[in-house]
Scaffold this motif. Sequence first.
Motif, mmCIF file in Angstrom:
data_model
loop_
_atom_site.group_PDB
_atom_site.id
_atom_site.type_symbol
_atom_site.label_atom_id
_atom_site.label_comp_id
_atom_site.label_asym_id
_atom_site.label_seq_id
_atom_site.Cartn_x
_atom_site.Cartn_y
_atom_site.Cartn_z
ATOM 1 N N GLN A 83 26.044 68.821 56.185
ATOM 2 C CA GLN A 83 26.557 69.972 56.920
ATOM 3 C C GLN A 83 26.166 69.882 58.399
ATOM 4 O OE1 GLN A 83 24.865 72.682 58.311
ATOM 5 N NE2 GLN A 83 26.450 74.287 58.441
ATOM 6 N N THR A 84 24.982 69.329 58.658
ATOM 7 C CA THR A 84 24.536 69.189 60.049
ATOM 8 C C THR A 84 25.506 68.301 60.830
ATOM 9 O OG1 THR A 84 22.258 69.367 59.283
ATOM 10 C CG2 THR A 84 22.582 68.506 61.505
ATOM 11 N N LYS A 85 25.862 67.186 60.209
ATOM 12 C CA LYS A 85 26.795 66.261 60.865
ATOM 13 C C LYS A 85 28.158 66.936 61.059
ATOM 14 C CE LYS A 85 28.755 61.584 60.362
ATOM 15 N NZ LYS A 85 29.914 61.967 61.130
ATOM 16 N N LYS A 86 28.562 67.686 60.023
ATOM 17 C CA LYS A 86 29.853 68.385 60.106
ATOM 18 C C LYS A 86 29.874 69.350 61.294
ATOM 19 C CE LYS A 86 31.682 70.668 56.554
ATOM 20 N NZ LYS A 86 31.677 71.226 55.174
ATOM 21 N N MET A 87 28.779 70.098 61.444
ATOM 22 C CA MET A 87 28.702 71.060 62.538
ATOM 23 C C MET A 87 28.679 70.345 63.889
ATOM 24 S SD MET A 87 28.806 74.238 61.633
ATOM 25 C CE MET A 87 27.894 75.379 62.664
ATOM 26 N N PHE A 88 27.961 69.212 63.959
ATOM 27 C CA PHE A 88 27.920 68.443 65.206
ATOM 28 C C PHE A 88 29.320 67.930 65.562
ATOM 29 C CE2 PHE A 88 23.171 66.981 65.378
ATOM 30 C CZ PHE A 88 22.786 68.311 65.358
ATOM 31 N N ASP A 89 30.025 67.419 64.539
ATOM 32 C CA ASP A 89 31.368 66.890 64.777
ATOM 33 C C ASP A 89 32.307 67.995 65.246
ATOM 34 O OD1 ASP A 89 30.451 64.456 64.037
ATOM 35 O OD2 ASP A 89 31.311 64.487 62.010
ATOM 36 N N LEU A 90 32.215 69.137 64.528
ATOM 37 C CA LEU A 90 33.091 70.261 64.835
ATOM 38 C C LEU A 90 32.897 70.721 66.282
ATOM 39 C CD1 LEU A 90 35.111 72.156 63.412
ATOM 40 C CD2 LEU A 90 33.198 73.665 62.877
ATOM 41 N N SER A 91 31.642 70.736 66.723
ATOM 42 C CA SER A 91 31.345 71.235 68.068
ATOM 43 C C SER A 91 31.333 70.121 69.104
ATOM 44 C CB SER A 91 29.990 71.945 68.068
ATOM 45 O OG SER A 91 29.957 72.901 67.055
ATOM 46 N N ASN A 92 31.780 68.952 68.687
ATOM 47 C CA ASN A 92 31.847 67.821 69.608
ATOM 48 C C ASN A 92 30.500 67.523 70.252
ATOM 49 O OD1 ASN A 92 33.844 66.031 70.041
ATOM 50 N ND2 ASN A 92 34.960 67.251 71.569
ATOM 51 N N PHE A 93 29.461 67.556 69.445
ATOM 52 C CA PHE A 93 28.128 67.359 69.994
ATOM 53 C C PHE A 93 27.938 65.956 70.565
ATOM 54 C CE2 PHE A 93 24.484 70.443 69.018
ATOM 55 C CZ PHE A 93 25.259 71.526 69.413
#
Lengths: 104, 620
Positions: A83-93
């Motif tokens: 989920q952490t990676k998903k959130m990073f991807d979603l927010s273009n981290f």
Amino acid sequence: MKIHEKKTADTLKVELSGSFTFSDNQEFRELLKRINEKPDQKVIFELSRLEFVDSAALGMLLLLRDASETKGIKIELHNPQGQTKKMFDLSNFSALFSIHYDDE
Amino acid sequence: MIQQAYYAFTFDRLDSLYAAFRSGCKQLIEITDSYSPIEQFEPGYFKAQRLVVSSRSAYRFAIAEEVIREIRIQNPFFDDSLTDTMLTALHEAIANAVMHGNLGVQKSFTSEASMADYYKAVQDALAKPALADLPVVLDFWQEGEEMLFFSVTDSGKGFNYQPYHPTQVANASLDADAPNPLQSHGMGIRLLYSLCDVVEFSKDGRCISLGFKILKHPPEADTLSRGLISAEHRKNAHILIVDDLDYSRHIIKTILLSAGFEHIHEAANGKEALSLVEKHPPSLIITDVMMPYVDGLELCDAIRRKPDMVYVPIIVQTALLDIEERIKAFEHGADDLIGQPIHNKELIARVEMHLQRYFSIQQLREYRVRVEDEIELARQMHLSLLPTKEDLAACQEEQQIYVTQFFDPSSELGGDLWGIKPLSPTRLGFFICDFTGHGVGAAINTFRLQAAMPSLEATYHQPDQFLNALNDALYPLLSINQFATFFYGIIDRESGTLIYSAAGSPKPIHYDSTANRWEQVDSSGVPLGVIANNRYELRQIPFLPNDTILVYSDALIECIAQSGSHLTEAEIGALLLQHAGNPPEKMHKDLIRSLLGQLGLLSGNHCPDDLTIALLTRNA
């Protein structure tokens, strides 16, 4: 969330594990303060065991990014998963942070 | 309440004497005696009391201590330094009444008579029932605020006492060999003159009255108070005293008044108290336990059942020795206990401590109510930002798009906002936004967004430009750790597409009716307000008749579902597919119901965060 710090010569390695949410605000800000006290160091965040981040956690990571920009501290985020990676991807981290994977 | 009662007891059981006083008896008579009172009481500051005992009983002297103890209990401002003086005087007066008055032993204890001879004469007399059964009457009462009187009346022949002059008394020596200016008085009486402020004889010398200045003026409020509560709270506090003994209420009231409290209410039992609390809601209750109709413990129960009096402190007066009674009081909801006799400083210390707590809780509650009211108002304002029913109906009419919204603001304020922008008969714009955090800050940001939008109207037709402009507007306003996830799309019927730009919002789910499958829409992007001058990508997907797009806030996937885990996009997609065959009205309704059911939110539960769900379906 659990925060585990390990210091070597010029690098601070911080392992975050568990859930990183608004309730970790206080503890994370204290960590941030410690990091800010030592400009020009490198800080690696090991995130392989970080299972969950909410939007407040992303906000706190943005505070970290600000510190790196203003104090010359090098911040790296290592091995976000699930989920952490998903959130990073979603927010273009990846546009905001230096993100690394061990298997790369 | 027992007004006038004779209480039978024996002096061998002093506890029965206490019990008699406690239950309100005004007159006491030993069970082996059969004497009636010989006169009425003097009305006094506190109730005059009388003990009628026999010579035999009075000779045991313990009676003097009981009298002093009773006075001590009844007088809140009693000066303890006088106890020994009064005790000595009372012993002397009772001894005189028994030995010289009733028993007629006239020899005084002087150098010429041995102590042994003297006591032998007393014992011989006590052996004769006719003498030993003669009554001694002890009265004690208060006059005004300062004088306490005892009188001891014997049943003997009296004696010819001479009037005295204060200077004679002052000069009288206690040395037995010194010249005695008061010829008719023995040495014991000289002792009384030296101890008492007033000594008077009456009834042909059978009655001696002893007066003491005992009552100090009540202490100043500031010496009693520990200053735990403000002057305003002291002025506004309503204290209810519940006790069936009026003198007991009087004592407590006197102490409270002297400590500066102004609103003191009195009730004689729990029943009276319960009707009184309706008229004067108390800030604190002091109650006795044993009372008729409704006792102190039943009163505690009844008060605690009143929702608005759950926090009202209750202090219960108890006998301190009875541990079971004390525990019982706490079990019935008492906050504290106070032992009898009541000590003024202890009472005020306890009252102030509990009032401080009560007023603090009350202030917090009032503050909470005010904040809740304000938050409720803000929530209503927040809700007013959402599309109205008419707005949604117009979409169906104009753009041929059926729209359903579900919005459940958290109990606090939140940072969710969604809305529609009808652009032309063939184009419908819509957005969903979620500011970081909860509470007032996040809600204010939604209002900032709402305020910023009209000036960006020129960009409504180009989602990427709209997001760029919105980012530029929000970036200077938001602090570093604040941001907004955002999705803005336009359903274009002519081209059969959904064109959109996104800033990290939860991935919308697209139902593709042609292929009868669902897909996640790529909504990645740096959230708004994070970096200056960020440029957003314009994306597009086909959006054909009967297609549906589901947008939602992160609460839908972050709120812990009934299964104990988070709801995943795959689960949401599967549910969408399950309901997709139905007409939009039914499909939207059923899908939202299923989603809420999965999260366990159907039975009036609320997600801790704002939850927004919107469904848009193109007509066939």
